[in-house]
Motif scaffolding. Structure first.
Motif, short mmCIF file in Angstrom:
data_model
loop_
_atom_site.label_atom_id
_atom_site.label_comp_id
_atom_site.label_asym_id
_atom_site.label_seq_id
_atom_site.Cartn_x
_atom_site.Cartn_y
_atom_site.Cartn_z
N UNK A 5 0.91 -1.21 -0.05
CA UNK A 5 -0.01 0.09 -0.02
C UNK A 5 0.96 1.18 -0.15
N UNK A 6 0.32 2.51 -0.51
CA UNK A 6 1.02 3.74 -0.60
C UNK A 6 1.24 4.32 1.03
N UNK A 13 -5.11 9.11 4.34
CA UNK A 13 -5.01 8.30 3.21
C UNK A 13 -4.74 9.35 1.94
N UNK A 14 -3.83 9.00 1.15
CA UNK A 14 -3.77 9.62 -0.22
C UNK A 14 -4.83 9.41 -1.01
N UNK A 15 -5.17 10.46 -1.66
CA UNK A 15 -6.43 10.57 -2.44
C UNK A 15 -6.04 10.06 -3.90
N UNK A 38 0.41 10.60 -2.92
CA UNK A 38 1.57 9.70 -2.54
C UNK A 38 2.57 9.61 -3.76
N UNK A 39 3.84 9.34 -3.62
CA UNK A 39 4.65 9.16 -4.51
C UNK A 39 4.58 7.47 -4.71
N UNK A 48 -4.93 -2.75 -3.69
CA UNK A 48 -6.32 -2.03 -3.56
C UNK A 48 -6.42 -1.55 -2.32
N UNK A 49 -5.86 -1.64 -1.46
CA UNK A 49 -5.74 -1.07 0.17
C UNK A 49 -5.59 0.42 0.21
N UNK A 50 -4.98 0.81 -0.96
CA UNK A 50 -4.75 2.47 -1.01
C UNK A 50 -5.21 2.73 -2.39
N UNK A 51 -5.31 4.06 -2.54
CA UNK A 51 -5.76 4.77 -3.92
C UNK A 51 -4.88 4.00 -5.07
N UNK A 52 -5.93 3.91 -6.05
CA UNK A 52 -5.06 3.67 -7.35
C UNK A 52 -5.60 4.61 -8.42
#
Length: 186
Positions: A5-6, A13-15, A38-39, A48-52
């Protein structure tokens, strides 16, 4: 592909993720400037647990545009991880001054591969700043002062692009919320 995850470096959390189309594309700087980003380096965000949702970053030069076109074509061909959604392309000036005609022409060709294109100018002060010292754009924050140091406020073009990105994300989310489940795209 980035399987982990990012990172969450701010309060939320990042958008969206900033993906460098090539080394030196400015992804780390842009992700630092835009607090809700996020970089993801040079790797597609596969978790899929953070933005894609992805903004592809490239320098505004022929090698940068070629790399951006390659990454965008990967995504269009379904070669990016499942769930990745490219929401834009950000082109950062490769140097101060006018962009050569051949680069401007190819930019218009590459721009057809993505819905939104954002421009970031050359900022000399970046040459002497550490990433951790840069000011950050916060959604719905005030316009930055006209002339301020990069450690005090983001440049106007960075603020403008950040506002456009957040506005497009909000419009996408509200549009998805009003569609029946059977019409929503994943």
């Amino acid at each position: 592909m980035r399987e982990t995850p990012l990172p969450t470096t701010g309060a939320h959390a990042p958008l969206f993720a900033v993906l460098g189309a090539h080394g030196g594309a400015g992804a780390s700087t842009l992700a630092r400037w835009w607090a809700p980003a996020a970089d993801t380096g040079l790797a597609w965000p596969a978790s899929p647990r953070t933005t894609q949702r992805v903004i592809v970053a490239a320098r505004l030069c022929m090698p940068g545009l070629t790399a951006a076109a390659d990454r965008l074509r990967e995504w269009h061909a379904g070669l990016a991880p499942d769930g990745v959604q490219v929401i834009g392309l950000v082109l950062t000036a490769a140097r101060p001054g006018q962009v050569p005609m051949v680069v401007r022409r190819y930019r218009s060709v590459v721009a057809q591969l993505v819905e939104h294109v954002y421009q970031i100018a050359w900022h000399d002060e970046l040459l002497s700043c550490e990433l951790t010292d840069l000011a950050q754009y916060v959604p719905f924050g005030p316009q930055p002062p006209r002339r301020s140091r990069l450690t005090e406020a983001v440049p106007a073009d960075v603020h403008h692009a950040g506002t456009q990105i957040i506005t497009h994300l909000a419009a996408t989310r509200s549009g998805a919320a009003t569609q029946p489940d059977s019409e929503r795209t994943p």
